[in-house]
Design a protein around this motif. Structure first.
Motif, PDB file in Angstrom:
ATOM      1  N   ALA A  26      -7.146  -4.832 -21.040  1.00 40.86           N
ATOM      2  CA  ALA A  26      -6.993  -6.112 -20.345  1.00 40.86           C
ATOM      3  C   ALA A  26      -6.327  -5.916 -18.989  1.00 40.86           C
ATOM      4  O   ALA A  26      -6.782  -6.443 -17.973  1.00 40.86           O
ATOM      5  CB  ALA A  26      -6.194  -7.082 -21.202  1.00 40.86           C
TER       6      ALA A  26
ATOM      7  N   LYS B 126     -15.889  -5.246 -11.307  1.00 35.23           N
ATOM      8  CA  LYS B 126     -16.847  -5.636 -12.345  1.00 35.23           C
ATOM      9  C   LYS B 126     -18.260  -5.677 -11.789  1.00 35.23           C
ATOM     10  O   LYS B 126     -19.217  -5.798 -12.541  1.00 35.23           O
ATOM     11  CB  LYS B 126     -16.451  -6.997 -12.920  1.00 35.23           C
ATOM     12  CG  LYS B 126     -15.166  -6.936 -13.748  1.00 35.23           C
ATOM     13  CD  LYS B 126     -14.787  -8.280 -14.329  1.00 35.23           C
ATOM     14  CE  LYS B 126     -14.170  -9.188 -13.306  1.00 35.23           C
ATOM     15  NZ  LYS B 126     -13.693 -10.462 -13.877  1.00 35.23           N
TER      16      LYS B 126
ATOM     17  N   TRP C 172      -4.035  -3.160 -13.066  1.00 32.57           N
ATOM     18  CA  TRP C 172      -4.237  -4.556 -12.680  1.00 32.57           C
ATOM     19  C   TRP C 172      -3.005  -5.418 -12.930  1.00 32.57           C
ATOM     20  O   TRP C 172      -2.766  -6.382 -12.211  1.00 32.57           O
ATOM     21  CB  TRP C 172      -5.425  -5.153 -13.435  1.00 32.57           C
ATOM     22  CG  TRP C 172      -6.766  -4.646 -13.017  1.00 32.57           C
ATOM     23  CD1 TRP C 172      -7.035  -3.491 -12.351  1.00 32.57           C
ATOM     24  CD2 TRP C 172      -8.029  -5.274 -13.248  1.00 32.57           C
ATOM     25  NE1 TRP C 172      -8.387  -3.360 -12.152  1.00 32.57           N
ATOM     26  CE2 TRP C 172      -9.023  -4.439 -12.698  1.00 32.57           C
ATOM     27  CE3 TRP C 172      -8.410  -6.448 -13.871  1.00 32.57           C
ATOM     28  CZ2 TRP C 172     -10.380  -4.746 -12.750  1.00 32.57           C
ATOM     29  CZ3 TRP C 172      -9.768  -6.753 -13.932  1.00 32.57           C
ATOM     30  CH2 TRP C 172     -10.743  -5.924 -13.381  1.00 32.57           C
TER      31      TRP C 172
ATOM     32  N   SER D  35      -1.300 -10.931 -13.594  1.00 31.75           N
ATOM     33  CA  SER D  35      -2.594 -10.835 -14.266  1.00 31.75           C
ATOM     34  C   SER D  35      -2.912 -12.019 -15.176  1.00 31.75           C
ATOM     35  O   SER D  35      -4.057 -12.146 -15.632  1.00 31.75           O
ATOM     36  CB  SER D  35      -2.696  -9.522 -15.048  1.00 31.75           C
ATOM     37  OG  SER D  35      -1.572  -9.315 -15.856  1.00 31.75           O
TER      38      SER D  35
ATOM     39  N   THR E  88      -9.208 -11.600 -15.787  1.00 33.09           N
ATOM     40  CA  THR E  88      -9.143 -10.755 -16.972  1.00 33.09           C
ATOM     41  C   THR E  88      -8.582 -11.545 -18.142  1.00 33.09           C
ATOM     42  O   THR E  88      -8.098 -12.667 -17.980  1.00 33.09           O
ATOM     43  CB  THR E  88      -8.303  -9.491 -16.703  1.00 33.09           C
ATOM     44  OG1 THR E  88      -8.396  -8.599 -17.811  1.00 33.09           O
ATOM     45  CG2 THR E  88      -6.851  -9.837 -16.435  1.00 33.09           C
TER      46      THR E  88
ATOM     47  N   LEU F 119     -13.207  -8.422 -20.167  1.00 35.18           N
ATOM     48  CA  LEU F 119     -12.976  -6.985 -20.187  1.00 35.18           C
ATOM     49  C   LEU F 119     -12.764  -6.428 -21.582  1.00 35.18           C
ATOM     50  O   LEU F 119     -12.988  -5.242 -21.804  1.00 35.18           O
ATOM     51  CB  LEU F 119     -11.744  -6.624 -19.335  1.00 35.18           C
ATOM     52  CG  LEU F 119     -11.986  -6.231 -17.884  1.00 35.18           C
ATOM     53  CD1 LEU F 119     -12.507  -7.400 -17.074  1.00 35.18           C
ATOM     54  CD2 LEU F 119     -10.682  -5.735 -17.248  1.00 35.18           C
TER      55      LEU F 119
END
Length: 712
Positions: free
Chosen positions: A370, A379, A452, A458, A605, A654
């Protein structure tokens, strides 16, 4: 959901060769013991490098080469059958092919130069391990219900090219185009098992291809005899002659005849040695200081960057595999190259445009974690360089008087003088991360942390297309001690879509942030605190609803339920972002972010709560002030309804193993960034992730990476 298969030791060795190829090739330049050439001063007044003379070098591509075989005029027993070809190169297990590979070898050439214009010839020879099974669409012979991925295999061992190059030299750079001839070999192996008896008929055929190549590249003189470069080329080998490839057994089978055509994309990292030496100009900053009032020369801005990351993971516990699972024993490469163009139309109106090439995929096709482990892994990955117009916008500054400040020329910033008290308005295409959630210690995966959840908040499901950009308007009010900013933007038309929704009055993203600036008196060091909120409306499903519908048997699969019940729904949340200098060389960062967790994720995500923080240290203490050491940690979680959806087999943006024994996903990352020159940085990175995909049945996993970043 399928069972994970074990991997052989040779496969593991190849995976680690892929990871280390970029780092070792780059590191050679950093540890060069001595410059073997005598420096030659550049002609007075010249601002470009003289690349004249011969050179030799090494080139390598860690998963940065892609080949595609296609078959036509295929017959079995004299009957025409549908053509078949290889997969799309993403390397995902469900496509039955891996079309990217490691390629590496040597090259040499000679340059002539007239003023800044460079022209020359070059030859190279590279070995490869491009080896793929090719999924067949042949039907009517009993294979359509069998594992057809092993019917025909192809292998390429070597590539060679002879090219002419034409380029333009400026400062320490050479930008060039190239074209010429290329050759390669291919071996085709046909395996035709008899469905009834199990007997196997095997046939082999070797084919040589001769074709043309066209490409472009950039190289940078790191010393008076060494240069680093990136070289992209497209190779088209056309059609082979028709050849025989064994026979399909059985009464309905017969001899197989086919014709193959082959093309390839290759992206090389190169290390070059010039025995005769290079004549390199002085740094422009040493010639004349920059003056923001220097007339027309400051009406435009031109900068660029390129970033190459090679990353791999060894084995880890993997008792089962779902569509979005992280796969052990693999390595992948990503590359981006960006041009930053800026034009000052008036003293307060500016235009910006950023074309960008991107190539490659994250591990497992950018799935399986994640808080993903490569911030450059989009992506929207592609097996060959893809050009996108990632940013184009107009910027208007409204000066409010009082104290002024000089802004130096830089990426997406024309040199200017502006008021500290000002209003900034912007409209066009941009990334929300360009203006929100900034942090000088952890915000750019091209120069600092990869993960990330370390370079961003996030749980902020910010609106964006697959590469991370959106269209809209932005406004900011700035004072010396604080700033307030807000944006209204488009959202993706569908979940995880590359198409932005034009219905901005029905579905849109609203984001706002307050930034406070202060100085801690007991440290005499500055800091910033950012508070952000968001409220986005997008086409998503309700987690609790799709779990209930699946449990009641209304839908057999929860992913079908998510698609059918998706409609415009609102997701809200916020983040806190701290940036604090502890000493002139040591900085602290921390983030906390949260969203309501009621709906499936729209853009970024699969995270509903995230906490991260760490330290960033410059290398002044060991006489390397341009180097940076980073250490960070992150913890990600899901809301109860979101984890119930994943446990029922939901596949998100993800993550998703097909089932779930929930645990918070936890990551630790450390990196060392070596400043090779003013413009080139080499980074080595390690990450540890516990419970990837929030799954206690999976991992823990280790990730090793190298990153080469150059900018001007």
């Amino acid at each position: 959901m399928t069972r994970a298969s074990s991997q052989s030791d040779p496969f593991r060795l190849r995976a680690w060769i892929k990871v280390l190829a970029v780092g070792q090739l780059s590191y050679a330049s950093a540890v060069a013991a001595a410059d073997l050439a005598v420096p030659h001063p550049i002609a007075e007044g010249s601002n470009y490098t003289d690349w004249s003379g011969g050179y030799i070098g090494l080139q390598g591509s860690a998963s940065g080469a892609y080949g595609d075989y296609a078959f036509s005029r295929t017959t079995v027993g004299g009957r025409a059958v549908p053509s078949f070809m290889s997969g799309d190169g993403t390397g995902r297990r469900d496509q039955g092919t891996t079309a990217t590979t490691i390629v590496g070898g040597a090259f040499g050439g000679y340059n002539w130069q007239t003023g800044p214009w460079v022209y020359g010839v070059e030859a190279d020879l590279s070995a490869s391990n491009l080896k793929r099974p090719l999924p067949s669409t042949i039907t009517g012979f009993g294979y359509e219900d069998a594992d057809a991925f092993n019917i025909i295999r192809a292998k390429t061992d070597v590539f060679g090219s002879l090219r002419a190059r034409l380029g333009y030299s400026f400062e320490r750079y050479l930008v060039y185009g190239a074209f010429g001839l290329s050759g390669t070999n291919a071996r085709f192996i046909g395996n035709y098992p008899d469905i009834d008896t199990g007997a196997l008929n095997v046939a082999k055929h070797e084919v040589s291809f001769i074709g043309f190549n066209i490409g472009a590249g950039v190289q940078y003189a790191i010393t008076e005899s060494l240069a680093l470069g990136l070289d992209y080329r497209y190779l088209d080998f056309g059609n082979s002659r028709r050849f025989s490839l064994g026979s399909v057994p059985g009464d309905a089978g017969g001899p197989v005849g086919t014709q193959a055509n082959f093309n390839a994309h290759q992206l090389f990292l190169r290390l070059m040695w010039f025995p005769g030496g290079l004549r390199v100009p002085p740094d422009p900053a040493e010639i004349a200081p920059h003056d923001p009032d220097d007339g027309n020369s400051d009406r435009y801005s031109l900068h660029g960057q390129t970033t190459l990351i090679a990353q791999g993971t060894p084995g880890f516990r993997s008792p089962y595999v779902g569509d979005n699972s992280l796969i052990p024993h693999q390595a992948r490469q990503t590359t981006t190259a960006t041009i930053f163009l800026g034009l000052k139309v008036t003293d307060t109106t500016e235009l910006y445009y950023n074309p960008e090439f991107s190539q490659g995929f994250g591990l497992s096709g950018t799935h399986g974690v994640a808080g993903f482990v490569n911030g450059e892994a989009q992506k929207a990955g592609a097996p060959y360089p893809r050009l996108r117009s990632n940013r184009y916008y107009i910027k208007q500054t409204i000066n409010l008087g009082g104290e002024t400040e000089d802004v130096p020329d830089g990426p997406n910033q024309v040199a200017t003088r502006r008021d500290v008290n000002r209003i900034t308005l912007l409209a066009g295409k941009f990334a929300l991360g360009d203006f929100f959630d900034g942090n000088i210690y952890a915000h750019d995966p091209r120069v600092d942390f990869f993960n990330w959840s370390l370079w961003g908040s996030s749980a902020w499901d910010f609106p964006a297309n697959l590469p991370g950009f959106t269209q809209g308007v932005y406004a900011e009010y700035n004072q010396a001690k604080f700033a307030v900013r807000a944006a209204a933007t488009q959202v993706p038309k569908e979940q995880n879509s590359d198409v932005l929704d034009p219905r901005v009055f029905e579905r849109a993203g609203l984001n706002a942030e307050f930034e406070g600036r202060y100085v801690l008196p007991w440290l005499d060091q500055s800091g910033k605190l950012r508070l952000g909120v968001f409220s986005n409306v997008g086409n998503v499903a309700n987690n609790r609803e799709i779990v209930t519908l699946t449990q009641l048997g209304i839908f057999d699969d929860i992913n079908t339920a998510a698609v059918v019940t998706s409609k415009p729904r609102r997701k809200t949340g916020g983040y806190v972002n701290l940036e604090q200098a502890l000493t002139p060389d040591l900085g602290l960062f921390a983030r906390a972010s949260l969203n309501d967790g009621r709906t499936t994720s729209l853009s970024f995500t699969d995270i509903d709560q995230s906490f991260s923080g760490g330290l960033s240290l410059k290398g002044t203490a060991w006489d390397r002030p341009g180097d940076t050491v980073g250490l960070g940690a992150a913890m990600n979680g899901l809301s109860p309804s979101h984890r119930a959806a994943f446990a029922a087999g939901y596949y998100g943006l993800l993550v998703g193993d097909g089932q779930l024994r929930y645990g918070t996903e936890r990551a630790v990352e450390t990196y060392y960034a070596i400043n090779l020159t003013k413009f080139v940085t080499l980074t080595f990175d390690y990450q540890f992730v516990n419970n990837p995909n929030y799954n206690r049945d999976r991992g823990p996993a280790h990730f090793f990476a190298s990153r080469l970043h150059a900018d001007f």
